[in-house]
Scaffold this motif. Structure first.
Motif, PDB file in Angstrom:
ATOM      1  N   PHE A  82       1.148  -1.181   0.059  1.00  0.00           N
ATOM      2  CA  PHE A  82      -0.062  -0.171  -0.090  1.00  0.00           C
ATOM      3  C   PHE A  82       0.780   1.321  -0.096  1.00  0.00           C
ATOM      4  CE2 PHE A  82      -3.831  -2.409   1.819  1.00  0.00           C
ATOM      5  CZ  PHE A  82      -4.474  -2.642   0.517  1.00  0.00           C
ATOM      6  N   ALA A  83       1.997   1.289   0.810  1.00  0.00           N
ATOM      7  CA  ALA A  83       3.102   2.451   0.536  1.00  0.00           C
ATOM      8  C   ALA A  83       3.398   2.717  -0.656  1.00  0.00           C
ATOM      9  CB  ALA A  83       4.075   1.936   1.594  1.00  0.00           C
ATOM     10  N   ALA A  84       3.995   1.564  -1.285  1.00  0.00           N
ATOM     11  CA  ALA A  84       4.269   1.533  -2.646  1.00  0.00           C
ATOM     12  C   ALA A  84       3.156   2.080  -3.692  1.00  0.00           C
ATOM     13  CB  ALA A  84       4.854   0.244  -3.299  1.00  0.00           C
ATOM     14  N   LEU A  85       2.047   1.643  -3.445  1.00  0.00           N
ATOM     15  CA  LEU A  85       0.794   2.048  -4.291  1.00  0.00           C
ATOM     16  C   LEU A  85       0.737   3.579  -4.100  1.00  0.00           C
ATOM     17  CD1 LEU A  85      -1.225   1.241  -6.356  1.00  0.00           C
ATOM     18  CD2 LEU A  85      -2.719   0.881  -4.308  1.00  0.00           C
ATOM     19  N   ALA A  86       0.849   4.091  -2.832  1.00  0.00           N
ATOM     20  CA  ALA A  86       0.708   5.534  -2.808  1.00  0.00           C
ATOM     21  C   ALA A  86       1.583   6.313  -3.338  1.00  0.00           C
ATOM     22  CB  ALA A  86       0.762   5.783  -1.178  1.00  0.00           C
ATOM     23  N   GLY A  87       3.057   5.627  -3.369  1.00  0.00           N
ATOM     24  CA  GLY A  87       4.134   6.643  -4.267  1.00  0.00           C
ATOM     25  C   GLY A  87       3.832   6.571  -5.507  1.00  0.00           C
ATOM     26  N   PHE A  88       3.228   5.343  -6.209  1.00  0.00           N
ATOM     27  CA  PHE A  88       2.957   5.351  -7.651  1.00  0.00           C
ATOM     28  C   PHE A  88       1.933   6.255  -7.991  1.00  0.00           C
ATOM     29  CE2 PHE A  88       5.379   1.122  -7.508  1.00  0.00           C
ATOM     30  CZ  PHE A  88       6.417   1.518  -8.019  1.00  0.00           C
ATOM     31  N   ILE A  89       0.967   6.247  -7.193  1.00  0.00           N
ATOM     32  CA  ILE A  89      -0.155   7.307  -7.339  1.00  0.00           C
ATOM     33  C   ILE A  89       0.468   8.602  -7.169  1.00  0.00           C
ATOM     34  CG2 ILE A  89      -2.420   8.184  -6.175  1.00  0.00           C
ATOM     35  CD1 ILE A  89      -3.299   5.307  -5.554  1.00  0.00           C
ATOM     36  N   TYR A  90       1.156   8.970  -6.306  1.00  0.00           N
ATOM     37  CA  TYR A  90       1.524  10.386  -6.226  1.00  0.00           C
ATOM     38  C   TYR A  90       2.430  10.538  -7.425  1.00  0.00           C
ATOM     39  CZ  TYR A  90       4.980  14.169  -4.904  1.00  0.00           C
ATOM     40  OH  TYR A  90       5.811  15.193  -4.794  1.00  0.00           O
ATOM     41  N   ALA A  91       3.269   9.618  -7.964  1.00  0.00           N
ATOM     42  CA  ALA A  91       4.049   9.864  -9.286  1.00  0.00           C
ATOM     43  C   ALA A  91       3.222  10.205 -10.468  1.00  0.00           C
ATOM     44  CB  ALA A  91       4.949   8.653  -9.502  1.00  0.00           C
ATOM     45  N   ALA A  92       2.123   9.458 -10.588  1.00  0.00           N
ATOM     46  CA  ALA A  92       1.039   9.226 -11.501  1.00  0.00           C
ATOM     47  C   ALA A  92       0.428  10.837 -11.532  1.00  0.00           C
ATOM     48  CB  ALA A  92       0.136   8.439 -11.679  1.00  0.00           C
ATOM     49  N   VAL A  93       0.207  11.321 -10.496  1.00  0.00           N
ATOM     50  CA  VAL A  93      -0.370  12.636 -10.761  1.00  0.00           C
ATOM     51  C   VAL A  93       0.438  13.759 -10.896  1.00  0.00           C
ATOM     52  CG1 VAL A  93      -1.291  14.379  -8.914  1.00  0.00           C
ATOM     53  CG2 VAL A  93      -2.122  12.139  -8.557  1.00  0.00           C
ATOM     54  N   ASN A  94       1.632  13.640 -10.361  1.00  0.00           N
ATOM     55  CA  ASN A  94       2.809  14.541 -10.996  1.00  0.00           C
ATOM     56  C   ASN A  94       3.144  14.331 -12.355  1.00  0.00           C
ATOM     57  OD1 ASN A  94       3.987  16.244  -8.785  1.00  0.00           O
ATOM     58  ND2 ASN A  94       3.815  14.287  -7.669  1.00  0.00           N
ATOM     59  N   ILE A  95       2.867  13.069 -12.900  1.00  0.00           N
ATOM     60  CA  ILE A  95       3.269  12.886 -14.483  1.00  0.00           C
ATOM     61  C   ILE A  95       1.979  13.756 -15.287  1.00  0.00           C
ATOM     62  CG2 ILE A  95       2.912  11.260 -16.374  1.00  0.00           C
ATOM     63  CD1 ILE A  95       4.545   9.446 -14.342  1.00  0.00           C
ATOM     64  N   PHE A  96       0.912  13.504 -14.661  1.00  0.00           N
ATOM     65  CA  PHE A  96      -0.195  14.206 -15.520  1.00  0.00           C
ATOM     66  C   PHE A  96       0.033  15.773 -15.359  1.00  0.00           C
ATOM     67  CE2 PHE A  96      -4.624  16.129 -15.106  1.00  0.00           C
ATOM     68  CZ  PHE A  96      -4.834  15.805 -16.318  1.00  0.00           C
ATOM     69  N   GLN A  97       0.389  16.338 -14.057  1.00  0.00           N
ATOM     70  CA  GLN A  97       0.567  17.562 -13.949  1.00  0.00           C
ATOM     71  C   GLN A  97       1.525  18.291 -14.953  1.00  0.00           C
ATOM     72  OE1 GLN A  97       1.658  18.218  -9.528  1.00  0.00           O
ATOM     73  NE2 GLN A  97      -0.775  18.187  -9.296  1.00  0.00           N
ATOM     74  N   LEU A  98       2.848  17.481 -15.234  1.00  0.00           N
ATOM     75  CA  LEU A  98       3.801  17.611 -16.026  1.00  0.00           C
ATOM     76  C   LEU A  98       3.344  17.694 -17.659  1.00  0.00           C
ATOM     77  CD1 LEU A  98       6.886  18.177 -16.404  1.00  0.00           C
ATOM     78  CD2 LEU A  98       6.996  15.664 -16.562  1.00  0.00           C
ATOM     79  N   TRP A  99       2.542  16.530 -17.783  1.00  0.00           N
ATOM     80  CA  TRP A  99       1.935  16.607 -19.056  1.00  0.00           C
ATOM     81  C   TRP A  99       1.306  18.070 -19.311  1.00  0.00           C
ATOM     82  CZ3 TRP A  99      -3.523  15.842 -20.417  1.00  0.00           C
ATOM     83  CH2 TRP A  99      -3.496  15.526 -22.005  1.00  0.00           C
ATOM     84  N   ARG A 100       0.368  18.487 -18.312  1.00  0.00           N
ATOM     85  CA  ARG A 100      -0.552  19.557 -18.508  1.00  0.00           C
ATOM     86  C   ARG A 100       0.454  20.920 -18.584  1.00  0.00           C
ATOM     87  NH1 ARG A 100      -6.009  19.813 -17.516  1.00  0.00           N
ATOM     88  NH2 ARG A 100      -5.760  22.008 -18.276  1.00  0.00           N
ATOM     89  N   MET A 101       1.604  20.892 -17.864  1.00  0.00           N
ATOM     90  CA  MET A 101       2.707  22.135 -17.951  1.00  0.00           C
ATOM     91  C   MET A 101       3.001  21.804 -19.394  1.00  0.00           C
ATOM     92  SD  MET A 101       4.384  21.736 -14.336  1.00  0.00           S
ATOM     93  CE  MET A 101       5.602  22.998 -14.866  1.00  0.00           C
ATOM     94  N   ARG A 102       3.235  20.957 -19.979  1.00  0.00           N
ATOM     95  CA  ARG A 102       3.790  20.822 -21.388  1.00  0.00           C
ATOM     96  C   ARG A 102       2.780  21.423 -22.468  1.00  0.00           C
ATOM     97  NH1 ARG A 102       7.964  15.980 -21.162  1.00  0.00           N
ATOM     98  NH2 ARG A 102       9.512  17.099 -20.081  1.00  0.00           N
ATOM     99  N   GLN A 103       1.495  20.786 -22.015  1.00  0.00           N
ATOM    100  CA  GLN A 103       0.477  21.310 -23.218  1.00  0.00           C
ATOM    101  C   GLN A 103       0.219  22.883 -23.022  1.00  0.00           C
ATOM    102  OE1 GLN A 103      -1.049  19.317 -25.212  1.00  0.00           O
ATOM    103  NE2 GLN A 103       0.379  17.482 -24.803  1.00  0.00           N
TER     104      GLN A 103
END
Length: 75
Positions: free
Chosen positions: A50-71
């Motif tokens: 569950f701790a790893a899942l939380a870390g990966f969800i945090y990374a996925a949210v940040n990847i989406f934010q990075l994608w939006r910043m680039r768009q």
């Protein structure tokens, strides 16, 4: 795009990469090596999952934010 914006995008990308790498290494270390070596019960493996899942969800949210910043910067 400005140089500062490019540096901000690169820094966010490096941050995401470090989060993913640290999460994966920590999860593998705790689940496969440290937990069994200490004789921890199986329920702790679920906690590490569950701790790893939380870390990966945090990374996925940040990847989406990075994608939006680039768009936004391409407009």
């Amino acid at each position: 795009m400005s140089v500062e914006h490019d540096k901000a995008l690169a820094a966010k990308g490096r941050h995401i990469a470090l989060v993913i790498a640290a999460t994966m290494l920590g999860w593998l270390a705790m689940s496969l090596f440290i937990g069994p070596a200490l004789g921890l019960a199986g329920r702790y493996a679920l906690l590490f999952d569950f701790a790893a899942l939380a870390g990966f969800i945090y990374a996925a949210v940040n990847i989406f934010q990075l994608w939006r910043m680039r768009q936004d910067s391409q407009r």
